[in-house]
Design a protein around this motif. Structure first.
Motif, PDB file in Angstrom:
ATOM      1  N   ALA A 121       0.843  -1.196   0.000  1.00 13.86           N
ATOM      2  CA  ALA A 121       0.000   0.000   0.000  1.00 13.86           C
ATOM      3  C   ALA A 121       0.878   1.246   0.000  1.00 13.86           C
ATOM      4  O   ALA A 121       1.862   1.326   0.735  1.00 13.86           O
ATOM      5  CB  ALA A 121      -0.889  -0.017   1.242  1.00 13.86           C
ATOM      6  N   ASN A 122       0.546   2.180  -0.848  1.00 11.47           N
ATOM      7  CA  ASN A 122       1.248   3.472  -0.841  1.00 11.47           C
ATOM      8  C   ASN A 122       0.248   4.600  -1.054  1.00 11.47           C
ATOM      9  O   ASN A 122      -0.938   4.362  -1.243  1.00 11.47           O
ATOM     10  CB  ASN A 122       2.411   3.514  -1.838  1.00 11.47           C
ATOM     11  N   THR A 123       0.739   5.829  -0.970  1.00  8.04           N
ATOM     12  CA  THR A 123      -0.145   6.985  -1.077  1.00  8.04           C
ATOM     13  C   THR A 123       0.280   7.816  -2.293  1.00  8.04           C
ATOM     14  O   THR A 123       1.385   7.638  -2.818  1.00  8.04           O
ATOM     15  CB  THR A 123      -0.068   7.842   0.204  1.00  8.04           C
ATOM     16  N   PRO A 124      -0.587   8.734  -2.744  1.00  3.02           N
ATOM     17  CA  PRO A 124      -0.280   9.464  -3.974  1.00  3.02           C
ATOM     18  C   PRO A 124       1.055  10.221  -3.956  1.00  3.02           C
ATOM     19  O   PRO A 124       1.618  10.474  -5.023  1.00  3.02           O
ATOM     20  CB  PRO A 124      -1.462  10.427  -4.119  1.00  3.02           C
ATOM     21  N   VAL A 125       1.618  10.564  -2.783  1.00  5.72           N
ATOM     22  CA  VAL A 125       2.910  11.277  -2.784  1.00  5.72           C
ATOM     23  C   VAL A 125       4.024  10.438  -3.400  1.00  5.72           C
ATOM     24  O   VAL A 125       5.037  10.977  -3.861  1.00  5.72           O
ATOM     25  CB  VAL A 125       3.376  11.737  -1.374  1.00  5.72           C
ATOM     26  N   ALA A 126       3.834   9.110  -3.427  1.00  3.81           N
ATOM     27  CA  ALA A 126       4.875   8.225  -3.984  1.00  3.81           C
ATOM     28  C   ALA A 126       4.955   8.321  -5.501  1.00  3.81           C
ATOM     29  O   ALA A 126       5.985   8.010  -6.114  1.00  3.81           O
ATOM     30  CB  ALA A 126       4.590   6.782  -3.576  1.00  3.81           C
ATOM     31  N   ILE A 127       3.845   8.759  -6.117  1.00  2.00           N
ATOM     32  CA  ILE A 127       3.769   8.767  -7.576  1.00  2.00           C
ATOM     33  C   ILE A 127       4.798   9.718  -8.170  1.00  2.00           C
ATOM     34  O   ILE A 127       4.809  10.910  -7.855  1.00  2.00           O
ATOM     35  CB  ILE A 127       2.345   9.166  -8.044  1.00  2.00           C
ATOM     36  N   GLY A 128       5.628   9.185  -9.021  1.00  5.21           N
ATOM     37  CA  GLY A 128       6.606  10.015  -9.715  1.00  5.21           C
ATOM     38  C   GLY A 128       7.786  10.431  -8.863  1.00  5.21           C
ATOM     39  O   GLY A 128       8.718  11.064  -9.352  1.00  5.21           O
ATOM     40  N   SER A 129       7.781  10.050  -7.582  1.00  3.17           N
ATOM     41  CA  SER A 129       8.860  10.483  -6.687  1.00  3.17           C
ATOM     42  C   SER A 129       9.963   9.418  -6.615  1.00  3.17           C
ATOM     43  O   SER A 129       9.731   8.243  -6.890  1.00  3.17           O
ATOM     44  CB  SER A 129       8.240  10.747  -5.310  1.00  3.17           C
ATOM     45  N   ALA A 130      11.178   9.836  -6.216  1.00  4.09           N
ATOM     46  CA  ALA A 130      12.292   8.879  -6.115  1.00  4.09           C
ATOM     47  C   ALA A 130      12.182   8.058  -4.842  1.00  4.09           C
ATOM     48  O   ALA A 130      12.671   6.943  -4.764  1.00  4.09           O
ATOM     49  CB  ALA A 130      13.624   9.623  -6.141  1.00  4.09           C
ATOM     50  N   GLN A 131      11.528   8.646  -3.826  1.00  4.54           N
ATOM     51  CA  GLN A 131      11.401   7.949  -2.542  1.00  4.54           C
ATOM     52  C   GLN A 131       9.957   7.542  -2.301  1.00  4.54           C
ATOM     53  O   GLN A 131       9.040   8.036  -2.949  1.00  4.54           O
ATOM     54  CB  GLN A 131      11.852   8.873  -1.424  1.00  4.54           C
ATOM     55  N   THR A 132       9.769   6.648  -1.345  1.00  2.00           N
ATOM     56  CA  THR A 132       8.408   6.212  -1.049  1.00  2.00           C
ATOM     57  C   THR A 132       8.312   5.697   0.385  1.00  2.00           C
ATOM     58  O   THR A 132       9.312   5.312   0.982  1.00  2.00           O
ATOM     59  CB  THR A 132       7.964   5.119  -2.052  1.00  2.00           C
ATOM     60  N   SER A 133       7.112   5.718   0.928  1.00  2.00           N
ATOM     61  CA  SER A 133       6.806   5.053   2.201  1.00  2.00           C
ATOM     62  C   SER A 133       5.729   4.042   1.864  1.00  2.00           C
ATOM     63  O   SER A 133       4.769   4.384   1.169  1.00  2.00           O
ATOM     64  CB  SER A 133       6.228   6.035   3.215  1.00  2.00           C
ATOM     65  N   VAL A 134       5.876   2.830   2.342  1.00  3.05           N
ATOM     66  CA  VAL A 134       4.869   1.818   2.023  1.00  3.05           C
ATOM     67  C   VAL A 134       4.494   1.018   3.257  1.00  3.05           C
ATOM     68  O   VAL A 134       5.208   1.025   4.265  1.00  3.05           O
ATOM     69  CB  VAL A 134       5.363   0.819   0.938  1.00  3.05           C
ATOM     70  N   GLU A 135       3.373   0.334   3.148  1.00  4.96           N
ATOM     71  CA  GLU A 135       2.985  -0.657   4.146  1.00  4.96           C
ATOM     72  C   GLU A 135       2.744  -1.943   3.367  1.00  4.96           C
ATOM     73  O   GLU A 135       2.076  -1.931   2.323  1.00  4.96           O
ATOM     74  CB  GLU A 135       1.719  -0.219   4.862  1.00  4.96           C
ATOM     75  N   ILE A 136       3.308  -3.033   3.871  1.00  2.12           N
ATOM     76  CA  ILE A 136       3.236  -4.303   3.147  1.00  2.12           C
ATOM     77  C   ILE A 136       2.546  -5.347   4.010  1.00  2.12           C
ATOM     78  O   ILE A 136       2.828  -5.453   5.204  1.00  2.12           O
ATOM     79  CB  ILE A 136       4.660  -4.817   2.795  1.00  2.12           C
ATOM     80  N   LYS A 137       1.655  -6.110   3.387  1.00  5.39           N
ATOM     81  CA  LYS A 137       1.003  -7.200   4.125  1.00  5.39           C
ATOM     82  C   LYS A 137       1.000  -8.458   3.275  1.00  5.39           C
ATOM     83  O   LYS A 137       0.587  -8.416   2.112  1.00  5.39           O
ATOM     84  CB  LYS A 137      -0.433  -6.820   4.473  1.00  5.39           C
ATOM     85  N   SER A 138       1.497  -9.553   3.850  1.00 10.10           N
ATOM     86  CA  SER A 138       1.400 -10.846   3.181  1.00 10.10           C
ATOM     87  C   SER A 138       0.150 -11.528   3.718  1.00 10.10           C
ATOM     88  O   SER A 138      -0.254 -11.262   4.850  1.00 10.10           O
ATOM     89  CB  SER A 138       2.611 -11.726   3.503  1.00 10.10           C
ATOM     90  N   ALA A 139      -0.445 -12.425   2.916  1.00  6.00           N
ATOM     91  CA  ALA A 139      -1.648 -13.135   3.358  1.00  6.00           C
ATOM     92  C   ALA A 139      -1.345 -13.841   4.675  1.00  6.00           C
ATOM     93  O   ALA A 139      -0.350 -14.551   4.778  1.00  6.00           O
ATOM     94  CB  ALA A 139      -2.083 -14.130   2.291  1.00  6.00           C
TER      95      ALA A 139
END
Ligand code: CTP
Length: 206
Positions: free
Chosen positions: A161-179
């Motif tokens: 999961a990410n948020t619109p600020v990640a779009i087009g940017s070099a950096q990102t913050s994410v949240e990851i979930k495996s089943a």
């Protein structure tokens, strides 16, 4: 493992020379391809237009539209071990694009759009040989709840999961979930770091 990775934002043509697209840079998908190659995996990269050069060790297939991306995914999905849909695929495409350039008039112009195929949902429900299916969820509110809903509805093994600020940017913050797993938060870092984490999580699920 053979990773099938999609990247970039699709283009949906409203006439032969104009299209609707989005602000995806393709960086995340390309970073995933590089991270998988670094771990000595085989990579097929299905890429919508970006300003990036595909890694030379990956097999790259260039597509433009959501429909072309779907055809390419269908062609390779049966041969891969893990699909990662990092592409920003258009949810809608012009219903009946004219064969000629639309002429300017003083009037309002209304475009009629029809839904595209949800490639990720198709893959989640059509895996015959136990392929892993990983998707992204771009959310501007209720990030975890919405991403978990997508994960369940599209039958995913992992959601990023990410948020619109990640779009087009070099950096990102994410949240990851495996089943069946808990949420893992990765705060503002390079897309290369996030990509390496996603590949290592995919390895651990296989
Ligand atoms: N996706 C896809 N095919 C589509 C649209 C999206 O495979 N036609 C994939 C994207 O590659 C991404 C995931 O679905 O991995 C989620 O995309 P997102 O835009 O966050 O969600 P949508 O399902 O399109 O829902 P919404 O736009 O309503 O949030």
């Amino acid at each position: 493992m053979h990773f099938l990775i999609t990247a970039g934002g699709t283009r949906e043509y409203i006439d032969p020379v104009r299209f609707i697209s989005n602000a995806s840079s393709g960086r995340t998908g390309y970073a995933l391809a590089r991270a998988a190659l670094r771990r000595r995996h085989k990579v097929t990269l299905i890429t919508a237009p970006t300003g990036l050069r595909p890694p030379s060790d990956a097999k790259a297939l260039c597509v433009e539209t959501a429909a072309e991306m779907f055809e390419a995914v269908k062609r390779y999905f049966g041969r891969c071990d893990c699909l990662i849909m990092a592409a920003a695929v258009a949810d809608y495409t012009p219903a009946r694009p004219p064969g000629r350039k639309i002429k300017k008039t003083p009037n309002m112009l209304t475009l009629k759009l029809k839904p595209t195929v949800d490639i990720l949902r198709w893959a989640g429900t059509h895996r015959k040989k136990g392929q892993l299916v990983i998707g992204f969820a771009l959310e501007d509110s209720n990030v975890r709840a919405n991403a978990e809903r997508k994960m369940k509805e599209k039958k995913l093994d992992m959601v990023v999961a990410n948020t619109p600020v990640a779009i087009g940017s070099a950096q990102t913050s994410v949240e990851i979930k495996s089943a069946g797993g808990d949420w893992l938060r990765i705060r503002r870092t390079s897309k290369a770091v996030v990509a390496a984490k996603i590949i290592s999580l995919a390895e651990s699920l296989k």
